[in-house]
Design a protein around this motif. Sequence first.
Motif: not given
Length: 201
Positions: A74-82, A84-88, A160-161, A179-181
């Motif tokens: 269930p969490d896989m699409p959200k982990i993929a987004r993390v 890509y967000n870090r890459l991009e 935006d995770w 956010t980091y916090e």
Amino acid sequence: MPDYAEGNPEGYLFPATYTITPQDTPASILRDMVDRWKQAAADLDLEAAAAEIGFEPHEIMTVAALVQAEGREPDMPKIARVVYNRLENPGTAGQAGFLQIDATVDYALGRPLTVGLTQEERENTQSPYNTFVNKGLPPGPIGNPGEAAISAALSPAQGDWYYYVTVNLRTGKTKFAETYEEFQQYVAELREYCDTKSDAC
């Protein structure tokens, strides 16, 4: 295997149930696993879908392997987004552009996934697969992703995770932070879980 695997079967031996007979050989079993991967790749239109989101198929398989190692379906699409967000968007939300995925260090150390990865291992494991010391994707997959993980890599969730923490290791409950916090709050939640469930961590 496809040319972009460059002869390395890691990532291209599809995880599934196979019927093995006395007539099968190691080569025929491996061939069946690659053929099953080809079927999944065709079903998902891997090459065209990868091009549509601006990645090479081998990069998608690498992302999918990270997703497979790090989360439940269930969490896989959200982990993929993390990922890509870090890459991009390196440097956004308090992160420095490293993927910082524990599973890559375990892979570099040649061991199964662990919960007790140390900071010393994260910082000092010298390997191109260590995403704590090398920016961007590792050179290739760190395991063999299934169809759900490949699909997640091709169709990540929108959000935006930049962080995620599995706060309950028994249920797999994972929280995502922008956010980091917020991330630090979830890390504290995991520590509390480990402190109160002494056999869990």
